[in-house]
Design an enzyme around this catalytic site. Structure first.
Site, PDB file in Angstrom:
ATOM      1  N   ALA A 255       0.802  -1.234   0.000  1.00 21.28           N
ATOM      2  CA  ALA A 255       0.000   0.000   0.000  1.00 21.28           C
ATOM      3  C   ALA A 255       0.830   1.277   0.000  1.00 21.28           C
ATOM      4  O   ALA A 255       0.266   2.364   0.146  1.00 21.28           O
ATOM      5  CB  ALA A 255      -1.004   0.030   1.154  1.00 21.28           C
ATOM      6  N   ALA A 256       2.154   1.171  -0.177  1.00 23.76           N
ATOM      7  CA  ALA A 256       2.961   2.403  -0.256  1.00 23.76           C
ATOM      8  C   ALA A 256       2.499   3.236  -1.454  1.00 23.76           C
ATOM      9  O   ALA A 256       2.417   4.465  -1.375  1.00 23.76           O
ATOM     10  CB  ALA A 256       4.440   2.066  -0.382  1.00 23.76           C
ATOM     11  N   GLY A 257       2.178   2.563  -2.556  1.00 19.90           N
ATOM     12  CA  GLY A 257       1.687   3.280  -3.741  1.00 19.90           C
ATOM     13  C   GLY A 257       0.333   3.929  -3.480  1.00 19.90           C
ATOM     14  O   GLY A 257       0.053   5.022  -3.972  1.00 19.90           O
ATOM     15  N   ASP A 258      -0.517   3.263  -2.704  1.00 18.68           N
ATOM     16  CA  ASP A 258      -1.831   3.835  -2.372  1.00 18.68           C
ATOM     17  C   ASP A 258      -1.653   5.096  -1.520  1.00 18.68           C
ATOM     18  O   ASP A 258      -2.330   6.116  -1.732  1.00 18.68           O
ATOM     19  CB  ASP A 258      -2.689   2.813  -1.607  1.00 18.68           C
ATOM     20  CG  ASP A 258      -2.956   1.559  -2.434  1.00 18.68           C
ATOM     21  OD1 ASP A 258      -3.032   1.674  -3.665  1.00 18.68           O
ATOM     22  OD2 ASP A 258      -3.086   0.477  -1.834  1.00 18.68           O
TER      23      ASP A 258
END
Ligand code: RIB
Length: 325
Positions: A255-258
């Protein structure tokens, strides 16, 4: 009136197991511990935007869950982050989406999603929720709901005057008609290469200008390439530039991209210039990879502000994240 962001996308309950190393096909490995953590790319973006907006940016989520205990838990997690879940409805005959996630000691993961109710979000459902878009300035999309729903929602958002941001994850080729409705495309390396029909590879910052230019030729307004430990690269009408990553110790890149997309959206909704908005997004993503889980890892506004001012903790080890997912 405060600025508003609309997120259209998935909600999943993540079943997360920490492992020493990811299993290869046919192999059984013993995990270290297990946790259920709220996830789903759409819900993660909404949750992170809620935390980062800190009450000064309204966040609304459009999505589908089942009639089960996971649905209640996911909605409660989002509501606690200040997200309006009034447009998260229950599908009649599908369970809430789940994701099975293994995270290794380097913070890399493997994810399998059972979409369930997320695939019951039809284009007509989003059409019926046109009023949710009214008065908002930015709409966020990902690809864990049916593609024709994403296409219809993008069209609707444009008709209502919103800027559109698409996270093309999970990676897949996309029709030109859909991409033409995207103002800001935010792929990681593999997603970018997949959109261009190229094989997976790491992308050096020096290769980013060519890659971003090729992506813009697909018809999107601007591109933010997410390069993991190498930061991000922006290409738009006002110029192109690289924003370095912050070096941190990686616990889990899930979820780093989220979180990155949510932070970028909040900063843009607040009227920040793109250079500042991308630095803010890099900082939010850097904090998120130091923690386990999807929504559990999204930082608050105060945490990002402290991090950027140098007041917050900033572990000194090399940033080793895999490209944000
Ligand atoms: O982007 C991370 C998310 O991907 C996880 O939360 C999981 O639910 C999958 O959707």
């Amino acid at each position: 009136m405060i600025p508003a962001i609309v997120v259209v996308g998935s909600l999943n309950m993540d079943f997360v197991v920490s492992v020493d190393r990811l299993p290869v096909p046919g192999e059984t490995v013993l995990g270290r511990d297990f946790q259920m953590i709220p996830g789903g790319k759409g819900a993660n973006q909404a949750c992170a935007a809620g935390k980062l907006g800190a009450g000064a940016v309204a966040v609304r989520l459009i999505g589908r869950v089942g009639y089960d205990v996971f649905a209640d838990h996911l909605k409660a997690s989002l509501a606690a982050a200040g997200v309006d879940v009034g447009a998260v409805h229950a599908a009649k005959s599908q369970p809430t989406g789940v994701a099975l996630i293994w995270v290794d000691r380097q913070g890399q993961n493997s994810i399998v999603v059972a979409s369930g109710a997320n695939y019951a979000l039809a284009a007509a459902d989003v059409e019926a929720m046109r009023k949710v878009f009214r008065g908002a300035s930015l709409a966020l999309f990902q690809l864990e709901t049916p593609l024709d729903t994403v296409a219809a929602a993008l069209r609707l958002a444009r008709e209502e005057g919103l800027r559109t941001m698409l996270d093309p994850a999970p990676a897949q080729p996309l029709p030109a008609e859909l991409l033409a409705r995207v103002d800001i495309l935010t792929p990681n390396e593999n997603e970018a290469l997949m959109l261009l029909g190229r094989p997976p590879a790491r992308v050096a910052p020096g290769d980013a200008p060519e890659l971003a230019a090729a992506l813009r030729k697909l018809g999107v307004g601007s591109v933010v390439l997410k390069l993991g430990d190498q930061g991000s690269y922006y290409s738009g009408d006002t110029g192109s530039f690289h924003t370095p990553a912050f070096p941190v110790e990686v616990r889990d890149s899930t979820a780093a991209g989220d979180t990155f997309n949510a932070a970028l959206a909040v900063a843009l909704a607040e009227g920040q210039l793109i250079e500042r908005a991308l630095r803010f997004a890099n900082a939010a993503a850097a904090i998120s990879v130091t923690r386990l889980g999807a929504q559990a890892s999204a930082p608050t506004r105060a945490e990002v502000d402290n991090f950027l001012s140098g007041a917050g903790p900033r572990p000194a080890a090399a940033f080793q994240a895999a490209p944000p997912r």
